[in-house]
Each structure stands twice: as C-alpha cells, then as structure tokens.
Scaffold this active site. Structure first.
Site: not given
Ligand code: 0GY
Length: 306
Positions: A31-33, A77, A124, A157, A181, A257, A262
C-alpha cells in the site's frame, strides 16, 4: 502546471532510518502511492486536497532503502480517475510494481485492457467522506462486475462507524475484497469491544475479504514515541493488527502508505514503520505470509508459489 500544497500539508520523511527488521526476500510494500509530479500528471479538479509531489523514482528509492522487492501502488483520490501517474510508475517498475486504479462506469474495454497490461489488478472504492464525493452503489457494483472479468479485486476504504451501513453492499461484491487499514478502528476502544468485533466478524463471515494491517501512524493516539528504549512505536495499534494477522494469516497485507497523505500531526519515519511488522507478525511464518506469500498470490499470481 504548478500546484500549491494544501496549507499545513506535511511532506514525506526525507531521510527515513534503516529498519532493524530485515524483511524476507521478495517482500512487497502493498500500500503506497505516487503523487504527480503535478506538472507532468496534474492533480484532478475534483480532488479534496493537493499533496506534495511524490514521484515513482522516490518511491522506488524508498523500496530499496527499506529492503523491499516490490510495490503495490494504489491510486490516490487527488488523481481522481486519471490513472496516468500510476500507469507511468507501473511501466517504469521493471515488473516490480502492480497497481490499484480508480475506474468510473464509463471506462471502455480498451482502457481496461491497457490498465491490465500495465499491471493494474484492482479498483479502489472510497467511502471516506472527507476524501471523495458520493458514488451510487449501482455504479460501483457495475464497475466491480466489469473488473471481475479481468480477475481484479476491489479495495475498499471506509471508517469503522460506517461498516454496518455498508455491510450488505460489501457482501454483494463479486470479487476478492481488500479492506484498507483494518477499516480504521478507533484504537482507544478495546480490541475485543463491539466495534472491532464487528470487523472481525465481517472477515470471518466473508472468506473473500482481506485486510491491510496498515497505517498505525493514522490510527495511533500514543504516536511514534518508543517506550522503554524499544523501537515499539504506535503501540496502541499493535493488538488490533496482531489480532487480524493471527486470525486471518492468509488474508492480510502490509504496506507503508508512503507518502502518507493527510497527516496533520507528524510524518512517520518509514524505517520505524517497517519495525512495526515484527510486533504484529511475531513468527517467521506469519511475516512471510504477510509480506511475501499473500501479496504475491493477489498481485502476481502467475509467479506465486503460495
Ligand atoms: C491512504 C489514506 C488517505 C488518503 C487516500 O486516496 C487517498 O487520498 O487514500 C487518507 O487521507 O486517510 O490510504 O492513503
């Protein structure tokens, strides 16, 4: 296009420590972005926050520094349903990253195929109200049936308080379902209290449901402070994650993550996050399932030995 970060936004940790725990060979950060960079992959107009840039090069450098072999990159997002940054990262990963995309009902079959060929293996659905606008459940169900055709799964989520309302919808999903999570438990409540019991029951009654035992830094009240000279950060989250790992050892995933969207109070040291793993997966077998066998089965089934 230049973007200004959301005021108060914390940048990711520039110099994470080296973890003491050495992950098993082939470990997957599941889980990473990646964020942008915004001048190449602009953030979506409908986003609820503007992050700092966090490129694929930076993600892959972190992977190597932490001793991991692979990444599962989850569409955030802030990029909406524009998966270009994700696809770019997957295509430059030399087969070492797979992805989870955001897909709307109007996506064409050719685009789904392109995503699949790039390495996307899931979509997702986000129910966290501060992050996204509402999407009707019939649209989500339609998307889930479309992607089931590709053998993909659905990542969900949500906040723990919303599980009762979402239970029936989640039960109707036709794919494997991965919860982000642990469904965001309130860790000030007992680990065997009604809220977390409901989540455990949700996993027990649905053999297709998996959980990421991720984000202690998001859930913790005690925070990253180590006690008694140990590197046991985020202690209050340990009983929750450990319960899920020990109860469902074949349906759990772990990830950093990174770059930690945020977070308002502190930015975690990713090395310290890796050192959370031995506390929640105490045996070598549990660690191997969590970090290697399970993510390989879900994301690289063609190479999986499990
Ligand atoms: C995460 C958690 C958050 C954000 C997002 O896609 C996202 O913007 O997942 C969060 O703000 O809790 O898993 O990265």
């Amino acid at each position: 296009m230049a973007f200004d970060k959301t005021p108060g936004w914390l940048d990711w940790h520039a110099h994470p420590g080296k973890p003491r725990f050495v992950p098993p060979a082939g470990a997957v950060d599941a889980h990473c972005h990646v964020f942008g960079p915004g001048d190449v992959f602009p953030y979506a107009p409908e986003r609820k926050y503007t992050p700092c840039d966090a490129s694929r090069q930076q993600l892959f450098a972190l992977r190597d520094h932490l001793g991991f072999a692979r990444n599962v990159i989850v569409q955030a997002t802030c990029h909406g349903a524009d998966n270009r940054a994700l696809v770019d990262a997957l295509l430059h990963s030399e087969g070492r990253a797979r992805g989870v995309a955001t897909v709307r009902r109007d996506i064409g079959d050719a685009e789904l195929q392109t995503l699949h060929e790039a390495g996307v293996r899931g979509v997702r659905f986000n129910f966290v109200k501060r992050l996204v606008d509402f999407t009707p459940s019939d649209e989500l169900l339609e998307v889930a049936h479309r992607v089931a055709h590709w053998g993909w799964h659905v990542v969900i989520y949500f906040e723990a308080v919303d599980l009762p309302e979402l239970w029936d919808f989640f039960s109707a999903l036709p794919t494997a379902v991965v919860v982000d999570h642990m469904g965001r438990p309130d860790v000030t409540q007992p680990v065997d209290g009604p809220e977390f019991e409901l989540f455990v029951r949700f996993m027990r009654e649905h053999a297709n449901v998996w959980s990421k035992v991720t984000c202690p830094e998001r859930l913790s009240i005690t925070g990253p402070r180590a006690l008694d000279g140990e590197r046991a950060a985020y202690r209050d989250v340990v009983p929750f994650a450990r319960r899920i790992v020990e109860s469902f050892p074949d349906r759990v995933l772990w990830g950093t993550d990174w770059p930690h969207p945020n977070l308002k109070d502190h930015m975690p040291d990713d090395g310290l996050l890796v050192d959370f793993v031995p506390h929640i997966a105490p045996t070598a077998e549990l660690k191997r399932k969590l970090l290697v066998d399970n993510p390989m089965r879900l994301y690289w089934p063609e190479q999986s030995k499990g």
